[in-house]
Scaffold this motif. Sequence first.
Motif, PDB file in Angstrom:
ATOM      1  N   ARG A  74      -9.685 102.079 120.549  1.00 36.56           N
ATOM      2  CA  ARG A  74     -10.763 102.743 119.802  1.00 36.56           C
ATOM      3  C   ARG A  74     -11.732 101.713 119.231  1.00 36.56           C
ATOM      4  O   ARG A  74     -11.310 100.654 118.760  1.00 36.56           O
ATOM      5  CB  ARG A  74     -10.183 103.599 118.667  1.00 36.56           C
ATOM      6  N   ASP A  75     -13.031 102.050 119.294  1.00 37.82           N
ATOM      7  CA  ASP A  75     -14.053 101.172 118.711  1.00 37.82           C
ATOM      8  C   ASP A  75     -13.881 101.149 117.190  1.00 37.82           C
ATOM      9  O   ASP A  75     -13.668 102.183 116.552  1.00 37.82           O
ATOM     10  CB  ASP A  75     -15.451 101.661 119.097  1.00 37.82           C
ATOM     11  N   LEU A  76     -13.991  99.947 116.621  1.00 37.41           N
ATOM     12  CA  LEU A  76     -13.822  99.767 115.172  1.00 37.41           C
ATOM     13  C   LEU A  76     -14.912 100.499 114.388  1.00 37.41           C
ATOM     14  O   LEU A  76     -14.672 100.955 113.273  1.00 37.41           O
ATOM     15  CB  LEU A  76     -13.875  98.263 114.858  1.00 37.41           C
ATOM     16  N   LEU A  94     -22.291 100.064 129.485  1.00 38.11           N
ATOM     17  CA  LEU A  94     -21.992  98.628 129.511  1.00 38.11           C
ATOM     18  C   LEU A  94     -23.241  97.907 129.054  1.00 38.11           C
ATOM     19  O   LEU A  94     -24.284  97.990 129.713  1.00 38.11           O
ATOM     20  CB  LEU A  94     -21.648  98.156 130.930  1.00 38.11           C
ATOM     21  N   ASN A  95     -23.168  97.226 127.926  1.00 36.35           N
ATOM     22  CA  ASN A  95     -24.308  96.460 127.424  1.00 36.35           C
ATOM     23  C   ASN A  95     -24.242  95.038 127.966  1.00 36.35           C
ATOM     24  O   ASN A  95     -23.168  94.428 127.994  1.00 36.35           O
ATOM     25  CB  ASN A  95     -24.288  96.434 125.894  1.00 36.35           C
ATOM     26  N   GLN A  96     -25.402  94.509 128.365  1.00 40.70           N
ATOM     27  CA  GLN A  96     -25.477  93.146 128.893  1.00 40.70           C
ATOM     28  C   GLN A  96     -26.580  92.388 128.173  1.00 40.70           C
ATOM     29  O   GLN A  96     -27.753  92.815 128.210  1.00 40.70           O
ATOM     30  CB  GLN A  96     -25.748  93.172 130.415  1.00 40.70           C
ATOM     31  N   GLN A 142     -25.557  93.599 123.720  1.00 43.22           N
ATOM     32  CA  GLN A 142     -24.177  93.123 123.810  1.00 43.22           C
ATOM     33  C   GLN A 142     -23.851  92.235 122.615  1.00 43.22           C
ATOM     34  O   GLN A 142     -24.603  91.305 122.305  1.00 43.22           O
ATOM     35  CB  GLN A 142     -23.974  92.332 125.114  1.00 43.22           C
ATOM     36  N   SER A 143     -22.734  92.532 121.941  1.00 39.62           N
ATOM     37  CA  SER A 143     -22.335  91.719 120.792  1.00 39.62           C
ATOM     38  C   SER A 143     -20.971  91.077 120.983  1.00 39.62           C
ATOM     39  O   SER A 143     -20.632  90.142 120.256  1.00 39.62           O
ATOM     40  CB  SER A 143     -22.342  92.575 119.511  1.00 39.62           C
ATOM     41  N   VAL A 144     -20.184  91.569 121.920  1.00 41.12           N
ATOM     42  CA  VAL A 144     -18.893  90.954 122.233  1.00 41.12           C
ATOM     43  C   VAL A 144     -18.940  90.535 123.697  1.00 41.12           C
ATOM     44  O   VAL A 144     -19.214  91.365 124.581  1.00 41.12           O
ATOM     45  CB  VAL A 144     -17.725  91.920 121.966  1.00 41.12           C
TER      46      VAL A 144
HETATM   47  P1  AMP Z   1     -21.316  95.697 122.413  1.00 40.25           P
HETATM   48  O1  AMP Z   1     -22.313  95.711 121.307  1.00 40.25           O
HETATM   49  O2  AMP Z   1     -21.680  96.531 123.598  1.00 40.25           O
HETATM   50  O3  AMP Z   1     -20.930  94.281 122.791  1.00 40.25           O
HETATM   51  O4  AMP Z   1     -20.036  96.413 121.846  1.00 40.25           O
HETATM   52  C1  AMP Z   1     -19.061  95.776 121.085  1.00 40.25           C
HETATM   53  C2  AMP Z   1     -18.299  96.846 120.357  1.00 40.25           C
HETATM   54  O5  AMP Z   1     -17.096  96.275 119.889  1.00 40.25           O
HETATM   55  C3  AMP Z   1     -19.021  97.454 119.166  1.00 40.25           C
HETATM   56  O6  AMP Z   1     -19.190  98.846 119.351  1.00 40.25           O
HETATM   57  C4  AMP Z   1     -18.097  97.129 118.000  1.00 40.25           C
HETATM   58  O7  AMP Z   1     -18.033  98.171 117.054  1.00 40.25           O
HETATM   59  C5  AMP Z   1     -16.769  96.930 118.698  1.00 40.25           C
HETATM   60  N1  AMP Z   1     -15.820  96.092 117.997  1.00 40.25           N
HETATM   61  C6  AMP Z   1     -16.082  94.908 117.379  1.00 40.25           C
HETATM   62  N2  AMP Z   1     -14.932  94.399 116.893  1.00 40.25           N
HETATM   63  C7  AMP Z   1     -13.949  95.280 117.224  1.00 40.25           C
HETATM   64  C8  AMP Z   1     -12.535  95.312 116.991  1.00 40.25           C
HETATM   65  N3  AMP Z   1     -11.891  94.341 116.326  1.00 40.25           N
HETATM   66  N4  AMP Z   1     -11.839  96.380 117.465  1.00 40.25           N
HETATM   67  C9  AMP Z   1     -12.472  97.366 118.126  1.00 40.25           C
HETATM   68  N5  AMP Z   1     -13.794  97.384 118.372  1.00 40.25           N
HETATM   69  C10 AMP Z   1     -14.516  96.359 117.929  1.00 40.25           C
END
Ligand code: AMP
Length: 115
Positions: free
Chosen positions: A30-32, A87-89, A95-97
């Motif tokens: 699940r997304d945080l 899918l964000n790039q 993209q943040s992760v």
């Molecule tokens: P993106 O912005 O597409 O890279 O999505 C990264 C997602 O990871 C975001 O929706 C965040 O809320 C989610 N996220 C960040 N840290 C965590 C975590 N520890 N567990 C679950 N989801 C996370």
Amino acid sequence: MSTGCLFCNIVARTTPASIVLEDEHVLAFRDLRPVAPSHALVVPKKHITGINDATPEDAALLGQVLLGARTVAEQLGVGASGYRLVLNQGPDGGQSVFHVHCHVMGGRPMTWPPG
Ligand code: AMP
């Protein structure tokens, strides 16, 4: 496994997450910070920084991510009502992760175009 990668650490269970699906190749949790009533992420266990870094050898794995996303949607109860996969790039993609992940979002009507 990429040292310091948040989603690699979730795969390795060194960072906690609410896991909803796991098989040999993918993990979903699940997304945080959910932006929909149902919001999960499906990741390949193999570290791939972004879709720009995927190679033809990753094609089957990326297919498993998508099929995993469908299974997750069914498990979250939004398979029939519909859902959005994202899918964000890169910077403009939001993209943040930096480990490939497919967002599975459902439980409300989605709008188009996305923000
Ligand atoms: P993106 O912005 O597409 O890279 O999505 C990264 C997602 O990871 C975001 O929706 C965040 O809320 C989610 N996220 C960040 N840290 C965590 C975590 N520890 N567990 C679950 N989801 C996370």
